[in-house]
Design an enzyme around this catalytic site. Structure first.
Site, short mmCIF file in Angstrom:
data_model
loop_
_atom_site.label_atom_id
_atom_site.label_comp_id
_atom_site.label_asym_id
_atom_site.label_seq_id
_atom_site.Cartn_x
_atom_site.Cartn_y
_atom_site.Cartn_z
N ASP A 132 -2.17 -8.64 3.43
CA ASP A 132 -2.92 -9.21 2.32
C ASP A 132 -2.04 -10.07 1.43
O ASP A 132 -2.39 -10.36 0.28
CB ASP A 132 -3.54 -8.09 1.47
CG ASP A 132 -4.93 -7.69 1.97
OD1 ASP A 132 -5.40 -8.31 2.93
OD2 ASP A 132 -5.51 -6.75 1.40
N ASP A 191 2.17 3.18 5.10
CA ASP A 191 2.39 2.14 4.09
C ASP A 191 3.64 1.35 4.44
O ASP A 191 4.47 1.77 5.25
CB ASP A 191 2.53 2.77 2.71
CG ASP A 191 1.17 3.16 2.12
OD1 ASP A 191 0.14 2.80 2.72
OD2 ASP A 191 1.15 3.83 1.06
N ASP A 193 6.47 0.83 3.16
CA ASP A 193 7.83 1.36 2.98
C ASP A 193 8.07 2.63 3.79
O ASP A 193 9.11 3.28 3.60
CB ASP A 193 8.09 1.65 1.49
CG ASP A 193 7.10 2.64 0.91
OD1 ASP A 193 5.89 2.48 1.16
OD2 ASP A 193 7.53 3.57 0.19
N ASP A 285 -7.80 7.14 -0.29
CA ASP A 285 -7.35 8.16 0.65
C ASP A 285 -7.93 9.53 0.31
O ASP A 285 -8.41 10.26 1.18
CB ASP A 285 -5.83 8.22 0.68
CG ASP A 285 -5.20 8.14 -0.72
OD1 ASP A 285 -5.93 8.30 -1.71
OD2 ASP A 285 -3.99 7.91 -0.80
#
Length: 529
Positions: A132, A191, A193, A285
């Protein structure tokens, strides 16, 4: 003479106003202030007891889990997936690996590389990068990285969309619409990281493959920059308790806990049955986990399976993250409380656990009582000595709760005082965010991507970043922290001069913590630039 007359008039007006204010305070004190303060103390003590009972209950469960060496492999069927001579690799389930990202210049290579390095039959896994990014340079870098791995034979898809509607939830939802996703049985989410170990899928997929009632398998987070500064050490203490206690208790008792949004694997059919991804809150989530739990899906937590991740290393980034993590659950609780109560697919005990323990006590009471009681009401009792807080509420209960929290990170037990002060400061932001979520106020849907440093954390030699002590001031002053700090400092001085010195040390240290936060100081040590 005129000047002396004017000065005398001003002085008399000043003392007259102060005298009048003092008179109003004395008149309102007994009939109004004292009863109100006593009521607030009772309410805060009741909330403290709720939090205390919850922490003790979880502590007892963890003791039994450790004593009886509870492992998910004992509760659910688990055995290694093996080759099938007849069907070959087609005997293995098809797995989709999703990596949502947004302008992740520092970490995109780490996350994509780790996902592409997962040990799984290459023709039975699809890596999906959901980008994105709004920066065209970063977007091009991510696309080139995907092409580089594709040239090595990795089945990797680079997906973009025209807008950022729904933020992460919108990206994940859009990613599930591609035709090739229909070939997949499970979806692993990381994610930008997060760096899973190569055996991640071998450890998690068997729980889903052999147990059709299992909807989610969640791994634990491991923090690569926990030692970066004092602030990251404090974060590690709070999150270790969450992963080692809260998640473990939920998994071992009710087979339910909140999905952490990453480092987990979902059964795609369970995800779809629950209604898929929704962007109605900033905790998409947790929203999905609650809906899947109400459909009867069971969750498995693997505390010994760790996935590397990164903690926010600036106060600004941490404040934004905590706003999202506190506002979202409160808002979700408001939206789903009645739906949970009316649900008929799960037991009454599980519904009670979700509503009372998971949401009300941990997501609302824990934040509110920490700030309101310990940073507002208790200091105010110094100014109103007619109101007293019993020693068990002021000392014993918070001390036990603090010690129970330290169980998760024994290496940092010597930092407990700093952790208490830090958590009390953050409780102000969490309380404000919680009320924002409950009232659906202005910033209820605010989403700011947490800043990540990635390779910037490492030195050229690949070791830990060299550190030196220095003060680092934030981009701007935080007046709310300064205001609370001034209030606590005034209460400390008042207690020293007129009170019984019951809370002077605590009030003084806490006021300093708020002042430090007010100027944006991020920790005792920060990396060299």
């Amino acid at each position: 003479m005129d000047r002396l007359s004017s000065a005398a008039t001003f002085e008399s007006m000043h003392y007259g106003s102060a005298s009048q204010m003092g008179l109003i305070w004395q008149q309102a004190r007994a009939p109004l202030v004292v009863p109100l303060m006593k009521l607030l103390v009772v309410l805060c003590l009741a909330m403290s007891l709720m939090l205390f009972v919850e922490r003790v209950y979880m502590g007892i469960v963890i003791i039994f889990v450790k004593l009886f060496r509870y492992k998910p492999e004992k509760k659910y069927k688990w055995e290694p997936l093996r080759d099938d001579l007849e069907f070959g690799n087609s005997a293995y389930p098809m797995v989709l690996v999703q990596i949502p990202m947004y302008n992740e210049k520092e970490v995109y290579q780490l996350s994509i590389g780790a996902a592409c390095g997962l040990s799984w039959p290459s023709d039975r896994v699809i890596i999906q990068v959901l980008d994105d990014s709004t920066d065209p340079i970063i977007k091009n870098m991510v696309e080139v990285e995907c092409q580089r791995w594709a040239s090595k034979g990795v089945n990797i898809k680079y997906e973009i969309r025209e807008n950022r509607n729904g933020y992460k939830a919108g990206a994940l939802k859009e990613g599930m619409k591609h035709s090739y996703v229909n070939l997949c049985d499970y979806v692993a989410i990381f994610d930008a990281d997060f760096q899973p170990e190569p055996n991640f899928l071998w450890r998690t997929i068997p729980f889903l493959a052999y147990n059709p009632e299992v909807a989610l398998v969640q791994a634990r987070w491991k923090f690569v920059n926990a030692d970066e500064c004092l602030m990251t050490r404090m974060q590690e203490m709070s999150l270790d308790y969450h992963f080692l206690v809260e998640q473990e208790v939920g998994s071992s008792t009710y087979a339910f806990f909140g999905f952490n949004g990453t480092a987990g694997v979902w059964r795609i059919s369970a995800l779809n049955e629950a209604g898929g991804w929704k962007d109605r809150t900033t905790v998409e989530d947790m929203d999905l986990a609650v809906r899947a739990g109400l459909k009867g899906g069971k969750f498995v937590y693997l505390s010994d399976l760790k996935v590397k991740s990164e903690l926010p290393s600036t106060f600004k980034a941490y404040r934004y993250q905590q706003h999202r993590w506190s506002c979202g659950p409160a808002n979700l609780f408001k939206k789903m409380a009645m739906e949970i109560m009316r649900n008929k697919k799960v037991s009454m005990w599980k519904k009670l656990y979700v509503i009372y323990s998971f949401f009300f006590v941990r997501k609302i009471v824990a934040h509110v009582v920490t700030f309101v009681f310990y940073c507002v009401i208790m200091p105010a009792t110094v100014l109103v000595p007619e109101v007293e807080v019993p020693k068990w509420g002021a000392v014993y209960i918070p001390s036990i709760i603090t010690l129970l929290n330290a169980v998760g990170t024994p290496r940092s037990i010597h930092l407990l005082v700093f952790w208490i002060l830090f958590e009390n400061v953050m409780s102000m932001h969490r309380t404000k965010a919680t009320l924002t979520g409950l009232l659906e106020a202005g910033r209820v849907n605010e989403w700011v991507v947490t800043e990540k440093l990635g390779d910037a954390l490492k030195t050229k030699s690949g070791g830990k970043a060299a550190r030196k002590p220095r003060i680092r001031i934030g981009e701007r002053l935080h007046f709310l922290e300064l205001l609370v700090g001034a209030y606590l400092f005034f209460c400390a001085c008042y207690d020293l001069k007129y009170g019984k010195n019951h809370y002077f040390i605590y009030l003084f240290l806490q006021s300093m913590a708020f002042f430090v936060a007010g100027v944006g100081y991020v920790g005792t040590f920060v990396p060299n630039s």
